[in-house]
Design a protein around this motif. Sequence first.
Motif, PDB file in Angstrom:
ATOM      1  N   GLY A 128       0.707  -1.240   0.011  1.00  0.00           N
ATOM      2  CA  GLY A 128      -0.020  -0.024   0.138  1.00  0.00           C
ATOM      3  C   GLY A 128       0.945   1.242   0.011  1.00  0.00           C
ATOM      4  O   GLY A 128       2.153   1.365   0.294  1.00  0.00           O
ATOM      5  N   GLY A 129       0.339   2.400  -0.341  1.00  0.00           N
ATOM      6  CA  GLY A 129       0.854   3.754  -0.153  1.00  0.00           C
ATOM      7  C   GLY A 129       2.059   3.920  -1.410  1.00  0.00           C
ATOM      8  O   GLY A 129       2.597   4.968  -1.270  1.00  0.00           O
ATOM      9  N   VAL A 130       1.843   3.094  -2.422  1.00  0.00           N
ATOM     10  CA  VAL A 130       2.754   3.289  -3.608  1.00  0.00           C
ATOM     11  C   VAL A 130       2.247   4.499  -4.782  1.00  0.00           C
ATOM     12  O   VAL A 130       2.897   4.712  -5.705  1.00  0.00           O
ATOM     13  N   GLY A 131       0.709   4.649  -4.486  1.00  0.00           N
ATOM     14  CA  GLY A 131       0.125   5.452  -5.180  1.00  0.00           C
ATOM     15  C   GLY A 131      -0.629   4.603  -6.490  1.00  0.00           C
ATOM     16  O   GLY A 131      -1.147   5.373  -7.439  1.00  0.00           O
ATOM     17  N   LYS A 132      -0.867   3.557  -6.080  1.00  0.00           N
ATOM     18  CA  LYS A 132      -1.651   2.530  -7.047  1.00  0.00           C
ATOM     19  C   LYS A 132      -2.955   3.165  -7.418  1.00  0.00           C
ATOM     20  O   LYS A 132      -3.394   3.467  -8.319  1.00  0.00           O
ATOM     21  N   SER A 133      -3.890   3.711  -6.322  1.00  0.00           N
ATOM     22  CA  SER A 133      -5.156   4.125  -6.548  1.00  0.00           C
ATOM     23  C   SER A 133      -4.952   5.479  -7.339  1.00  0.00           C
ATOM     24  O   SER A 133      -5.519   5.834  -8.277  1.00  0.00           O
ATOM     25  N   THR A 134      -4.109   6.308  -7.071  1.00  0.00           N
ATOM     26  CA  THR A 134      -3.812   7.598  -7.813  1.00  0.00           C
ATOM     27  C   THR A 134      -3.627   7.401  -9.125  1.00  0.00           C
ATOM     28  O   THR A 134      -4.048   8.131 -10.104  1.00  0.00           O
ATOM     29  N   ASN A 286       6.257   4.857  -9.824  1.00  0.00           N
ATOM     30  CA  ASN A 286       5.766   6.120  -9.241  1.00  0.00           C
ATOM     31  C   ASN A 286       6.631   6.550  -8.324  1.00  0.00           C
ATOM     32  O   ASN A 286       7.323   6.015  -7.660  1.00  0.00           O
ATOM     33  N   MET A 287       6.478   7.955  -8.024  1.00  0.00           N
ATOM     34  CA  MET A 287       7.438   8.924  -7.104  1.00  0.00           C
ATOM     35  C   MET A 287       8.679   8.558  -7.490  1.00  0.00           C
ATOM     36  O   MET A 287       9.550   8.399  -6.767  1.00  0.00           O
ATOM     37  N   ILE A 321       6.495   8.129 -13.276  1.00  0.00           N
ATOM     38  CA  ILE A 321       5.873   9.398 -12.656  1.00  0.00           C
ATOM     39  C   ILE A 321       6.515   9.955 -11.629  1.00  0.00           C
ATOM     40  O   ILE A 321       6.938   9.164 -10.746  1.00  0.00           O
ATOM     41  N   PRO A 322       6.844  11.320 -11.930  1.00  0.00           N
ATOM     42  CA  PRO A 322       7.676  11.979 -10.844  1.00  0.00           C
ATOM     43  C   PRO A 322       6.759  12.326  -9.386  1.00  0.00           C
ATOM     44  O   PRO A 322       5.552  12.086  -9.584  1.00  0.00           O
ATOM     45  N   LEU A 323       7.272  12.637  -8.480  1.00  0.00           N
ATOM     46  CA  LEU A 323       6.488  12.993  -7.235  1.00  0.00           C
ATOM     47  C   LEU A 323       6.043  14.473  -7.787  1.00  0.00           C
ATOM     48  O   LEU A 323       6.859  15.374  -8.101  1.00  0.00           O
ATOM     49  N   TYR A 324       4.816  14.638  -8.048  1.00  0.00           N
ATOM     50  CA  TYR A 324       4.199  15.946  -8.135  1.00  0.00           C
ATOM     51  C   TYR A 324       3.827  16.312  -6.727  1.00  0.00           C
ATOM     52  O   TYR A 324       2.896  15.967  -6.069  1.00  0.00           O
ATOM     53  N   LEU A 327      -0.047  16.989  -6.231  1.00  0.00           N
ATOM     54  CA  LEU A 327      -0.923  15.758  -6.726  1.00  0.00           C
ATOM     55  C   LEU A 327      -1.757  15.003  -5.531  1.00  0.00           C
ATOM     56  O   LEU A 327      -2.882  14.922  -5.766  1.00  0.00           O
ATOM     57  N   ARG A 328      -1.041  15.149  -4.295  1.00  0.00           N
ATOM     58  CA  ARG A 328      -1.803  15.106  -3.058  1.00  0.00           C
ATOM     59  C   ARG A 328      -3.071  15.866  -2.777  1.00  0.00           C
ATOM     60  O   ARG A 328      -4.278  15.560  -2.722  1.00  0.00           O
ATOM     61  N   SER A 331      -5.585  15.196  -5.426  1.00  0.00           N
ATOM     62  CA  SER A 331      -6.478  14.141  -5.311  1.00  0.00           C
ATOM     63  C   SER A 331      -7.397  14.460  -4.155  1.00  0.00           C
ATOM     64  O   SER A 331      -8.778  13.895  -4.167  1.00  0.00           O
TER      65      SER A 331
HETATM   66  P1  ADP Z   1      -2.055   3.323  -2.878  1.00  0.00           P
HETATM   67  O1  ADP Z   1      -3.430   2.985  -3.758  1.00  0.00           O
HETATM   68  O2  ADP Z   1      -0.987   2.546  -3.486  1.00  0.00           O
HETATM   69  O3  ADP Z   1      -2.270   2.831  -1.406  1.00  0.00           O
HETATM   70  P2  ADP Z   1      -2.531   6.145  -3.190  1.00  0.00           P
HETATM   71  O4  ADP Z   1      -2.727   6.213  -4.487  1.00  0.00           O
HETATM   72  O5  ADP Z   1      -3.622   6.265  -1.920  1.00  0.00           O
HETATM   73  O6  ADP Z   1      -1.463   4.618  -2.797  1.00  0.00           O
HETATM   74  O7  ADP Z   1      -1.489   7.233  -2.810  1.00  0.00           O
HETATM   75  C1  ADP Z   1      -0.925   7.465  -1.482  1.00  0.00           C
HETATM   76  C2  ADP Z   1      -0.422   8.850  -1.229  1.00  0.00           C
HETATM   77  O8  ADP Z   1       0.488   9.436  -1.927  1.00  0.00           O
HETATM   78  C3  ADP Z   1      -1.564   9.806  -1.322  1.00  0.00           C
HETATM   79  O9  ADP Z   1      -1.658  10.773  -0.715  1.00  0.00           O
HETATM   80  C4  ADP Z   1      -1.499  10.273  -2.860  1.00  0.00           C
HETATM   81  O10 ADP Z   1      -1.837  11.488  -3.316  1.00  0.00           O
HETATM   82  C5  ADP Z   1       0.203  10.567  -2.931  1.00  0.00           C
HETATM   83  N1  ADP Z   1       0.920  10.323  -4.320  1.00  0.00           N
HETATM   84  C6  ADP Z   1       0.619   9.260  -5.220  1.00  0.00           C
HETATM   85  N2  ADP Z   1       1.584   9.218  -6.317  1.00  0.00           N
HETATM   86  C7  ADP Z   1       1.916  10.393  -6.176  1.00  0.00           C
HETATM   87  C8  ADP Z   1       3.013  11.273  -6.912  1.00  0.00           C
HETATM   88  N3  ADP Z   1       3.440  10.820  -8.047  1.00  0.00           N
HETATM   89  N4  ADP Z   1       3.383  12.473  -6.326  1.00  0.00           N
HETATM   90  C9  ADP Z   1       2.870  12.745  -5.270  1.00  0.00           C
HETATM   91  N5  ADP Z   1       2.061  12.499  -4.448  1.00  0.00           N
HETATM   92  C10 ADP Z   1       1.442  11.134  -4.739  1.00  0.00           C
END
Ligand code: ADP
Length: 362
Positions: A128-134, A286-287, A321-324, A327-328, A331
Amino acid sequence: MTQPLIIRVRNALAKVANPKTGRNIVADGRVQGLTADDDGKVRFALEVVGGGATDADALLAAAKKAAAAIDGVSAVSAVATAHSAGATAAPPSGHDNPLGVRKKPQIEQAAETMAGVKHVIAIASGKGGVGKSTVAANLAVALAAAGYKTGLLDADIYGPSLPTLFGLKDKATVRDDKIIPVEAHGVRAMSIGMLVDPDQALAWRGPMVMGALKQLMSDVDWGALDVMLVDTPPGTGDAHLSLIQSKRLTGAVIVSTPQEMALADVRRGVALFRKTETPILGVIENMAWLEMPDGERRYVFGKGGAARVAKELDAPFLGAIPLYPDLREASDAGAPLAAGNHPAVKTFAQIAAKIIASIPDL
Ligand code: ADP
């Protein structure tokens, strides 16, 4: 004074008998995650264990009817979370059947009802937390922008985030017994979080997860779609098995950060999909880096790890995908960056193009 709607619905459900035990479904603890909105929309999950599919359907129908009959209820969406232990617990291969009588697993039947959906792609991650949903949400927006009829099914039972990511305020609506997906940013979207209370779902066991996923596939009116992305829970568990079992997956896309810790899980995820002959469409990093104001790239989580692991596993690398930093915020505000005017639009469009190119008839 009239009682709150939720109490009146609960009392109505408490009049529905569970034929298996002779007691009512509320007393039996079968009703879970009951919610009632101010506008009269009622949702709950009904755990149905034992008995055949017909019994389960009848019980669900009786429960829905009881709830719908309450004054002030405008719509009822209810999820049966397991029909019969035998059918839902069947392993994907169906090898539990030494006599060779091929019982059709429920999830397979469910998938048949998504007849209008051409391609289903699982978006997975090792942890979790790798940005999969985003990434899933933004990719869906990018695919829609590229002209493909796109759906997004948030099946992350343990942490549904689509309602936040897409700014979905409405709960699911029901028409002719089918749940209507919400249209947002050009994408037809539906989240398990729009059906049941995620806090309840946390405690779900395997068959319930499978049942809920089945319902998201069979009871949602997806219509005609070129592609549907499924945001799966992190790791490899029941939801993945259900999807594989549905035999609807065109392939899987794995999202990872460049970190070694995350990459070990990627290897496991890839192994599961490979074992079940689900094509890996590719790995997304991602990131990947943080761009400084002077243009310098800081590799916060290490450099190019996901690209390396993709190569090592002989899987296509779909892009980084860079850290934007914004983005958070975007989102949280329900506005995917890929839907706006942001460098991320191009990044996601390029990754979407690679996915499109990897599926011959998309
Ligand atoms: P997962 O689905 O893997 O648990 P999320 O999509 O919920 O992860 O992302 C976790 C956090 O990281 C969220 O706060 C999201 O906004 C942030 N995040 C995801 N990808 C990026 C990115 N490329 N740059 C900055 N923040 C990001």
